[in-house]
Scaffold this motif. Structure first.
Motif, mmCIF file in Angstrom:
data_model
loop_
_atom_site.group_PDB
_atom_site.id
_atom_site.type_symbol
_atom_site.label_atom_id
_atom_site.label_comp_id
_atom_site.label_asym_id
_atom_site.label_seq_id
_atom_site.Cartn_x
_atom_site.Cartn_y
_atom_site.Cartn_z
ATOM 1 N N GLY A 196 6.451 -72.823 -4.669
ATOM 2 C CA GLY A 196 5.258 -72.656 -3.809
ATOM 3 C C GLY A 196 5.689 -72.993 -2.404
ATOM 4 O O GLY A 196 6.529 -73.596 -2.291
ATOM 5 N N ASP A 197 5.035 -72.383 -1.395
ATOM 6 C CA ASP A 197 5.481 -72.977 -0.184
ATOM 7 C C ASP A 197 5.174 -74.216 0.420
ATOM 8 O O ASP A 197 6.033 -74.838 1.170
ATOM 9 N N TYR A 198 4.449 -74.957 -0.157
ATOM 10 C CA TYR A 198 4.346 -76.311 0.050
ATOM 11 C C TYR A 198 5.359 -77.246 -0.590
ATOM 12 O O TYR A 198 5.588 -78.449 -0.220
ATOM 13 N N ASP B 117 -1.802 -75.540 -2.738
ATOM 14 C CA ASP B 117 -0.600 -76.569 -1.867
ATOM 15 C C ASP B 117 -0.825 -77.748 -2.470
ATOM 16 O O ASP B 117 0.599 -78.169 -2.534
ATOM 17 N N LEU C 108 6.796 -69.973 7.095
ATOM 18 C CA LEU C 108 6.407 -71.376 6.812
ATOM 19 C C LEU C 108 7.090 -72.249 7.593
ATOM 20 O O LEU C 108 6.348 -73.284 8.351
ATOM 21 N N HIS D 27 10.837 -72.909 -2.857
ATOM 22 C CA HIS D 27 9.792 -72.317 -2.310
ATOM 23 C C HIS D 27 9.265 -71.195 -3.153
ATOM 24 O O HIS D 27 8.016 -70.940 -2.930
ATOM 25 N N SER D 28 10.187 -70.206 -3.744
ATOM 26 C CA SER D 28 9.624 -69.241 -4.598
ATOM 27 C C SER D 28 8.766 -69.665 -5.621
ATOM 28 O O SER D 28 8.043 -69.075 -6.214
ATOM 29 N N GLU E 287 1.238 -77.997 -5.541
ATOM 30 C CA GLU E 287 2.767 -77.792 -5.402
ATOM 31 C C GLU E 287 3.204 -79.152 -4.991
ATOM 32 O O GLU E 287 4.508 -79.333 -5.371
ATOM 33 N N ASN F 280 0.664 -68.676 -0.212
ATOM 34 C CA ASN F 280 1.859 -68.842 0.236
ATOM 35 C C ASN F 280 2.538 -67.996 1.248
ATOM 36 O O ASN F 280 2.162 -66.608 1.463
#
Length: 483
Positions: free
Chosen positions: A379-381, A436, A309, A375-376, A439, A303
């Motif tokens: 996850g970032d995706y 990812d 990102l 996001h947290s 997510e 992440n």
């Protein structure tokens, strides 16, 4: 995700149905007596509230009546398990001959075991030394031909977190392993040919068989069970919980698959039936699961921080969708980025935490609201797939295609998949990290944000959103029907 070198990924979907393929994969041995555990421990406390999704039929032995289950306490959880097992046995009695060249279905000779892992004095089922060995798990053991499950810390927690349909899915998966064993490929043969029959393939086929059974239930064929669309979405979420630990390589001995792999297999069975599942082989199925390939990605847990990102993916999305638009004969204008607080300010329509506004040709991120939390937490995706769908909306606008309505909703999710598939195919540069795809699946199941059109409407069910996303990921732009 981020700018990292990554192995080339592929899809987790059967694209063709091989003719007359009739073999099955034997099972992973986790203990000396060949028990195959297919779940992981589920966080939470056992639950006893809620109703059982079964309608016991007195003319059907075992339906809701757990007396055929060894070591049962006769309680609600085992009543649910009994209803599931009764219906899944009926399903395979009907389906097995048609799937495997007229061969008749034979019920498990060793029986079904409910295990009270909360009791130190509880009897152990076959294939394990003590009851606590089953904690948080369910398994099929081919050497004894039994299915066993934890009734204290698995099934009730699944029911509490994901609904009764998740219990249906888990037990149907284990019966899928029994189907494999009856279809003719022995454990010894798998050990002799590990490259042809890896564990991840075995598990995909069992997930596929579970999907074929659940479709039969959804169509109203079951005597004791029913499942609604919203329950199905919750059940698929349980497969996210059952994914392998982050960074597990698909070649690992015990690999079961990431969420995309597992849900893809389930949907293949649900959409196409047991015959397709029986034809799954290493020659026609590849998988998206991958391990970490560099220390930086491992240290970040796959992440990137939010700001990092956003900068990296928007630059890449701009390049990607410029290619999509110009390839369709249109002209691309790079949208500007804007930040709002609690919700995007450029439109009155509720597109979620990220919105595209054609009038100002901008993408607005609500950086003070729900977006950083997603996001947290996811996850970032999660951020990535929402941004991707807004760039997809900009592409539809550039091509003169509608940005609202059912076609637009489908294209937004499909194009999000095509971009994700592009990332999977890259060997270096900006690519996906382990986790990812999980997510993206989690976002599509739990939230409709990635699929909301310019009016704030979206595809109704998570199942359908994931299905369209898979089409784009696996089949590319052609699946999105841009004209």
């Amino acid at each position: 995700m981020g700018t990292r070198q990554r192995d080339v990924g592929h899809t987790g979907r059967v694209r063709t149905r091989p003719a007359a393929t009739r073999w099955v994969v034997p099972l992973l041995v986790l203990v000396a007596t060949s028990a195959t555990a297919c779940t992981t421990a589920i966080a939470g406390q056992p639950a006893s509230s809620g109703s059982v999704v079964s309608n016991p039929d007195p003319d059907q032995p075992g339906g809701g009546d757990p007396s055929f289950i060894e070591n049962t306490d006769g309680g609600e959880i085992d009543q649910l398990a009994a209803a599931v097992l009764s219906d899944v046995r009926t399903y395979w009695t009907e389906t097995f001959p048609a799937t495997f060249d007229g061969q008749e279905w034979e019920d498990l000779t060793g029986g079904y075991y409910s295990v009270d892992t909360a009791s130190a004095d509880a009897p152990a089922p076959p294939c394990v030394d003590k009851a606590s060995d089953v904690e948080g798990n369910a398994f099929y053991c081919p050497s004894e031909d039994v299915i066993a499950w934890d009734r204290a810390a698995l099934l009730p927690v699944l029911k509490e977190r994901f609904g009764e349909a998740a219990v249906m899915l888990v037990l149907a998966h284990e019966m899928g392993h029994a189907v494999q064993n009856r279809a003719g490929l022995t454990f010894e043969e798998r050990r002799a040919n590990p490259d042809q029959f890896p564990t991840i393939l075995v598990e995909a086929q069992a997930d596929c068989y579970a999907g074929s059974f659940v479709r039969w239930v959804a169509e109203g064929n079951a005597h004791h069970l029913s499942v609604a669309d919203d329950r199905l979405d919750s059940a698929l979420e349980s497969l996210i919980t059952f994914r392998d630990p982050l960074g597990t390589a698909q070649t690992d001995e015990g690999a079961h698959g990431d969420s995309f792999d597992r849900i893809s297999a389930f949907q293949d069975g649900y959409d196409s039936g047991a015959e397709l599942c029986a034809g799954i082989s290493i020659d026609n199925r590849t998988f998206t699961q991958r391990g970490f390939t560099n220390a930086q990605d491992y240290e970040l847990g796959g992440n990137l921080p939010f700001d990092q990102l956003v900068q990296a993916i928007t630059e890449d999305l701009d390049t990607y969708f410029e290619g999509v638009v110009t390839g369709q004969g249109g002209e691309w204008s790079s949208p500007s980025l804007a930040n709002s607080e609690e919700e995007p300010a450029c439109t009155d329509a509720d597109q979620g935490p990220v919105a595209f506004c054609a009038e100002s040709d901008e993408i607005d991120l609500a950086t003070g609201g729900e977006l950083p939390e997603l996001h947290s937490d996811v996850g970032d995706y999660a951020t990535g797939v929402m941004l991707t769908s807004r760039y997809a909306m900009a592409a539809l606008d550039a091509l003169g295609l509608p940005t609202d309505g059912a076609d637009a909703q489908r294209r937004l999710v499909c194009l999000s998949g095509t971009y994700t598939g592009e990332l999977l195919s890259r060997a270096d540069g900006f690519t996906l990290s382990p986790g990812d795809l999980d997510e993206a699946i989690q976002m599509l199941l739990r939230y409709d944000y990635p699929g909301r059109d310019s009016a704030g409407d979206a595809i109704d069910t998570g199942y359908d959103r994931v299905s369209v996303f898979r089409d784009g990921t696996l089949d590319g732009l052609e699946a999105c029907e841009l004209g």
